[in-house]
Write an enzyme that holds these catalytic residues in place. Structure first.
Site, PDB file in Angstrom:
ATOM      1  N   GLY A 114      24.748  11.255 -29.447  1.00 53.55           N
ATOM      2  CA  GLY A 114      24.231  11.906 -28.240  1.00 53.55           C
ATOM      3  C   GLY A 114      24.766  11.238 -26.988  1.00 53.55           C
ATOM      4  N   ALA A 115      24.977   9.927 -27.088  1.00 54.79           N
ATOM      5  CA  ALA A 115      25.473   9.188 -25.924  1.00 54.79           C
ATOM      6  C   ALA A 115      26.866   9.677 -25.526  1.00 54.79           C
ATOM      7  CB  ALA A 115      25.480   7.698 -26.208  1.00 54.79           C
ATOM      8  N   GLY A 118       0.844  -1.192   0.000  1.00 60.37           N
ATOM      9  CA  GLY A 118       0.000   0.000   0.000  1.00 60.37           C
ATOM     10  C   GLY A 118       0.877   1.239   0.000  1.00 60.37           C
ATOM     11  N   GLY A 119       0.315   2.328   0.509  1.00 56.23           N
ATOM     12  CA  GLY A 119       1.055   3.591   0.537  1.00 56.23           C
ATOM     13  C   GLY A 119       2.341   3.502   1.332  1.00 56.23           C
TER      14      GLY A 119
HETATM   15  C1  HXC Z   1      -3.785  -4.017  12.155  1.00 49.98           C
HETATM   16  C2  HXC Z   1      -2.719  -5.918  11.444  1.00 49.98           C
HETATM   17  C3  HXC Z   1      -2.508  -5.345  10.187  1.00 49.98           C
HETATM   18  C4  HXC Z   1      -3.008  -4.023   9.950  1.00 49.98           C
HETATM   19  C5  HXC Z   1      -1.652  -7.308  10.173  1.00 49.98           C
HETATM   20  N1  HXC Z   1      -2.178  -7.140  11.392  1.00 49.98           N
HETATM   21  N2  HXC Z   1      -1.859  -6.229   9.397  1.00 49.98           N
HETATM   22  N3  HXC Z   1      -3.344  -5.259  12.431  1.00 49.98           N
HETATM   23  N4  HXC Z   1      -3.617  -3.400  10.960  1.00 49.98           N
HETATM   24  N5  HXC Z   1      -2.831  -3.424   8.778  1.00 49.98           N
HETATM   25  C6  HXC Z   1      -2.143  -8.076  12.506  1.00 49.98           C
HETATM   26  C7  HXC Z   1      -3.002  -9.295  12.316  1.00 49.98           C
HETATM   27  O1  HXC Z   1      -4.299  -9.024  12.733  1.00 49.98           O
HETATM   28  C8  HXC Z   1      -2.309 -10.308  13.183  1.00 49.98           C
HETATM   29  O2  HXC Z   1      -2.646 -10.056  14.521  1.00 49.98           O
HETATM   30  C9  HXC Z   1      -0.859  -9.938  13.050  1.00 49.98           C
HETATM   31  O3  HXC Z   1      -0.830  -8.593  12.595  1.00 49.98           O
HETATM   32  C10 HXC Z   1      -0.119 -10.783  12.049  1.00 49.98           C
HETATM   33  O4  HXC Z   1      -0.871 -10.819  10.858  1.00 49.98           O
HETATM   34  P1  HXC Z   1      -1.166 -12.168  10.054  1.00 49.98           P
HETATM   35  O5  HXC Z   1      -2.191 -11.850   9.052  1.00 49.98           O
HETATM   36  O6  HXC Z   1      -1.439 -13.262  11.034  1.00 49.98           O
HETATM   37  O7  HXC Z   1       0.253 -12.444   9.404  1.00 49.98           O
HETATM   38  P2  HXC Z   1       0.579 -13.042   7.995  1.00 49.98           P
HETATM   39  O8  HXC Z   1      -0.241 -14.250   7.720  1.00 49.98           O
HETATM   40  O9  HXC Z   1       2.051 -13.173   7.942  1.00 49.98           O
HETATM   41  O10 HXC Z   1       0.121 -11.917   6.945  1.00 49.98           O
HETATM   42  C11 HXC Z   1       0.747 -10.699   6.929  1.00 49.98           C
HETATM   43  C12 HXC Z   1      -0.046  -9.721   6.019  1.00 49.98           C
HETATM   44  C13 HXC Z   1      -1.514  -9.665   6.457  1.00 49.98           C
HETATM   45  C14 HXC Z   1       0.057 -10.209   4.569  1.00 49.98           C
HETATM   46  C15 HXC Z   1       0.648  -8.360   6.116  1.00 49.98           C
HETATM   47  O11 HXC Z   1      -1.570  -9.463   7.863  1.00 49.98           O
HETATM   48  C16 HXC Z   1      -2.291  -8.597   5.790  1.00 49.98           C
HETATM   49  O12 HXC Z   1      -2.719  -8.722   4.623  1.00 49.98           O
HETATM   50  N6  HXC Z   1      -2.535  -7.494   6.528  1.00 49.98           N
HETATM   51  C17 HXC Z   1      -3.313  -6.397   6.030  1.00 49.98           C
HETATM   52  C18 HXC Z   1      -2.552  -5.639   5.018  1.00 49.98           C
HETATM   53  C19 HXC Z   1      -3.287  -4.407   4.567  1.00 49.98           C
HETATM   54  O13 HXC Z   1      -4.227  -4.484   3.789  1.00 49.98           O
HETATM   55  N7  HXC Z   1      -2.897  -3.262   5.154  1.00 49.98           N
HETATM   56  C20 HXC Z   1      -3.488  -2.025   4.881  1.00 49.98           C
HETATM   57  C21 HXC Z   1      -2.904  -1.573   3.567  1.00 49.98           C
HETATM   58  S1  HXC Z   1      -3.434   0.040   3.153  1.00 49.98           S
HETATM   59  P3  HXC Z   1      -2.564 -11.184  15.647  1.00 49.98           P
HETATM   60  O14 HXC Z   1      -3.196 -10.554  16.848  1.00 49.98           O
HETATM   61  O15 HXC Z   1      -3.308 -12.357  15.114  1.00 49.98           O
HETATM   62  O16 HXC Z   1      -1.119 -11.462  15.863  1.00 49.98           O
HETATM   63  C22 HXC Z   1      -2.211   0.947   3.747  1.00 49.98           C
HETATM   64  C23 HXC Z   1      -2.372   2.384   3.439  1.00 49.98           C
HETATM   65  C24 HXC Z   1      -1.132   3.118   3.755  1.00 49.98           C
HETATM   66  O17 HXC Z   1      -1.325   0.511   4.337  1.00 49.98           O
HETATM   67  C25 HXC Z   1      -1.297   4.487   3.192  1.00 49.98           C
HETATM   68  C26 HXC Z   1      -0.089   5.312   3.384  1.00 49.98           C
HETATM   69  C27 HXC Z   1      -0.205   6.590   2.649  1.00 49.98           C
END
Ligand code: HXC
Length: 519
Positions: A406-407, A171-172
């Site tokens: 040019g290079a 993501g971002g």
């Molecule tokens: C809160 C989160 C989290 C998140 C993971 N966790 N991502 N908690 N916010 N974004 C937590 C899970 O609930 C879990 O908690 C622990 O972290 C580990 O995650 P798992 O899913 O069990 O791990 P894994 O299977 O290794 O997968 C990792 C992952 C997945 C691929 C990163 O967690 C995932 O897809 N997370 C969401 C990603 C996402 O969509 N993020 C937002 C993107 S938008 P527990 O308690 O079970 O340990 C964004 C915008 C940014 O980021 C903008 C900036 C400008």
């Protein structure tokens, strides 16, 4: 609590903080073949040098029952330490706490070390391993990212910023590393993308794996987003330490001078035979680089991306130097969009951080064709031209063989303020190669000759005439565009002497808010 209990309480709290999200999650991190944030910092820094900050920070979010789940340190370990005795500031996202996802307080911790790094003129290293914005926090997390981005931008060109991607970065969140100077990715456990495979599938229908969308191979080889691909985290931290050894602490300092035991006047006879007699035959420019630098040590940046140009760090007589070199071994060393962008960014990095630049030229020209034109070779080529022309650090150029069209101008020629421009006797400096030139100059005559044998004879004569006139460095040397034609085996010595004579160079560009490089 009496005072003794207070001390005991502190010790307990510190021990608790060090466990991050707890032993189970640490075990799960290890099971994935990954180290924890603190283990990574310990591997990166000089032993025992780490001073942690903000260990007692916790998040302030009360959504979705999060107020009942707090961890000391909240998802990132921050502080400072030393690498080879020089101070660096670090942050390492802690995947064991909410998947390293970014909260408001976590962003504040990261911003604090970035501010300290800026105030003290020290590099900042970020280790990324995060699920992105902490979903429960909503916009405060987004604001936190933007606070970090702004600091990345203001620190750019002031202190070196290095990003290691040792897990997810999606993501971002990708934009903080993207704003830093160098990105490193581990082979198996890291990935970066703006939108993940599921979103890609739902929006475009494309079926693609995480690895194929944003793994280390993709970014180190195809997109060029990552500058370094490493097999594992241990190799990664060692490489960060190595890269930093070539860099100054900030833009007001020079890189550390290293004692050099490699003789500066070392002659390398093999270089006299490096260039094949047939101008269309390749050779390996990396051999030339290894032969002339101190102790054959060269740290290549972007090794797998746009391999027709080579960029990286080496030393000459102990002085850190950026090297840009065409690679005849890959696509004949032609300049294309990717090669131009790659080299331009490297030249600008070196210039920002007072690192002299050596350019080794063997370039047949820009890659022709609609593919390149549609991809914007005009703008991308201009980036490299701009970067060289704007750079005020010492610039030494050695033309080994081809330097066409040019290079020729782009590759740090004299008129782009190249300080010393040398050529090997095998250099060919001309508007274009002989075959193309004769087609243009003698096209009508050639078309009028019907006899094939006669045509071939005429062509051969004209090519020989053209090569005698232009396929050498002496026409350029006669104009002073080439300062000297040097014996190849003596290149190391001549390059070192040239840089020594440029140690006190001072050139200042006209005052302006900033330039408008053709991005
Ligand atoms: C809160 C989160 C989290 C998140 C993971 N966790 N991502 N908690 N916010 N974004 C937590 C899970 O609930 C879990 O908690 C622990 O972290 C580990 O995650 P798992 O899913 O069990 O791990 P894994 O299977 O290794 O997968 C990792 C992952 C997945 C691929 C990163 O967690 C995932 O897809 N997370 C969401 C990603 C996402 O969509 N993020 C937002 C993107 S938008 P527990 O308690 O079970 O340990 C964004 C915008 C940014 O980021 C903008 C900036 C400008």
């Amino acid at each position: 609590m009496n005072n003794k209990e207070k001390v005991k309480n502190l010790i307990d709290l510190r021990a608790q903080a060090k466990l991050g999200g707890g032993e189970k999650r640490i075990a799960s991190q290890h099971a994935k073949g990954k180290f924890t944030a603190r283990e990574r910092i310990d591997m990166l820094l000089d032993e025992g040098s780490f001073e942690e900050l903000d260990m007692f920070v916790t998040h302030r979010c009360n959504n979705f029952g999060l107020e009942k789940e707090k961890y000391l340190g909240d998802g990132v370990v921050t502080g400072h330490g030393t690498i080879d005795g020089r101070t660096v500031y670090v942050f390492a996202q802690d995947f064991t706490v909410f998947g390293g996802s970014l909260s408001e307080t976590m962003a504040q911790k990261i911003c604090k070390v970035m501010d300290m790094a800026m105030k003290n003129g020290c590099p900042v290293i970020g280790i990324n391993d995060s699920g992105g914005a902490r979903i429960q926090e909503g916009v405060t997390s987004l604001a936190g990212y933007a606070e970090i981005f702004e600091r990345n931008i203001l620190a750019s060109g002031v202190i070196p910023q290095i990003s290691a991607i040792f897990g997810p970065c999606a993501g971002g969140a990708v934009y903080s590393p993207a704003l830093t100077d160098f990105i490193m990715m581990t082979e198996d456990n890291s990935y970066m993308f703006v939108t993940g495979p599921k979103v890609v599938k739902s929006v475009t229908g494309e079926d693609i794996s995480t690895e194929d969308l944003g793994g280390a191979d993709v970014h180190a080889g195809k997109s060029g987003v990552a500058h370094f691909k490493v097999e594992n985290e241990e190799e990664g931290v060692l490489l960060i330490r190595k890269v930093l050894s070539y860099l100054p602490q900030n833009n007001l300092e020079d890189a550390p001078l290293v004692e050099c035991s490699d003789p500066i006047d070392r002659l390398e006879d093999s270089l006299n035979e490096m260039i094949p007699d047939n101008p269309n035959h390749p050779y390996d420019m990396k051999k030339v680089i290894h032969t002339i630098v101190d102790d054959e040590e060269f740290v290549e940046v972007h090794r797998n991306y746009a391999r027709n140009i080579i960029v990286g760090f080496a030393r000459f007589n102990g002085v850190s130097t950026g090297i840009v070199a065409n690679q005849p071994n890959f696509l004949a060393g032609v300049l294309d969009c990717d090669a131009s962008r790659k080299a331009a960014r490297f030249v600008r990095f070196c210039d920002a951080f007072n690192i002299p630049i050596l350019t080794l030229v063997d370039v047949p020209g820009f890659l022709p064709g609609s593919g390149q034109e549609y991809a914007g070779i005009i703008a991308h080529g201009a980036k490299l031209l701009f970067a060289y022309g704007e750079a005020t650090v010492p610039k030494v150029t050695v033309t080994l063989r081809k330097s066409y069209g040019g290079a020729h101008d782009v590759m740090s020629c004299k008129q782009l303020r190249g300080d010393f421009n040398y050529a090997w006797p095998t250099a060919e400096i001309a508007v274009m190669g002989a075959a193309g030139a004769i087609e243009v100059l003698e096209g009508r005559t050639l078309a009028s000759i019907n006899d094939q044998e006669e045509k071939a004879k005429f062509l051969a004569e004209k090519v020989a005439e053209y090569n005698d006139a232009f396929a050498n460095p002496y026409q350029a040397a006669a104009y002073g565009y080439i300062d000297d034609v040097i014996e190849p085996r003596n290149t190391r010595f001549r390059v070192i002497r040239a840089f020594q004579a440029l140690q006190t160079k001072k050139v200042v560009n006209p005052l302006k808010k900033h330039s408008n490089i053709p991005l």
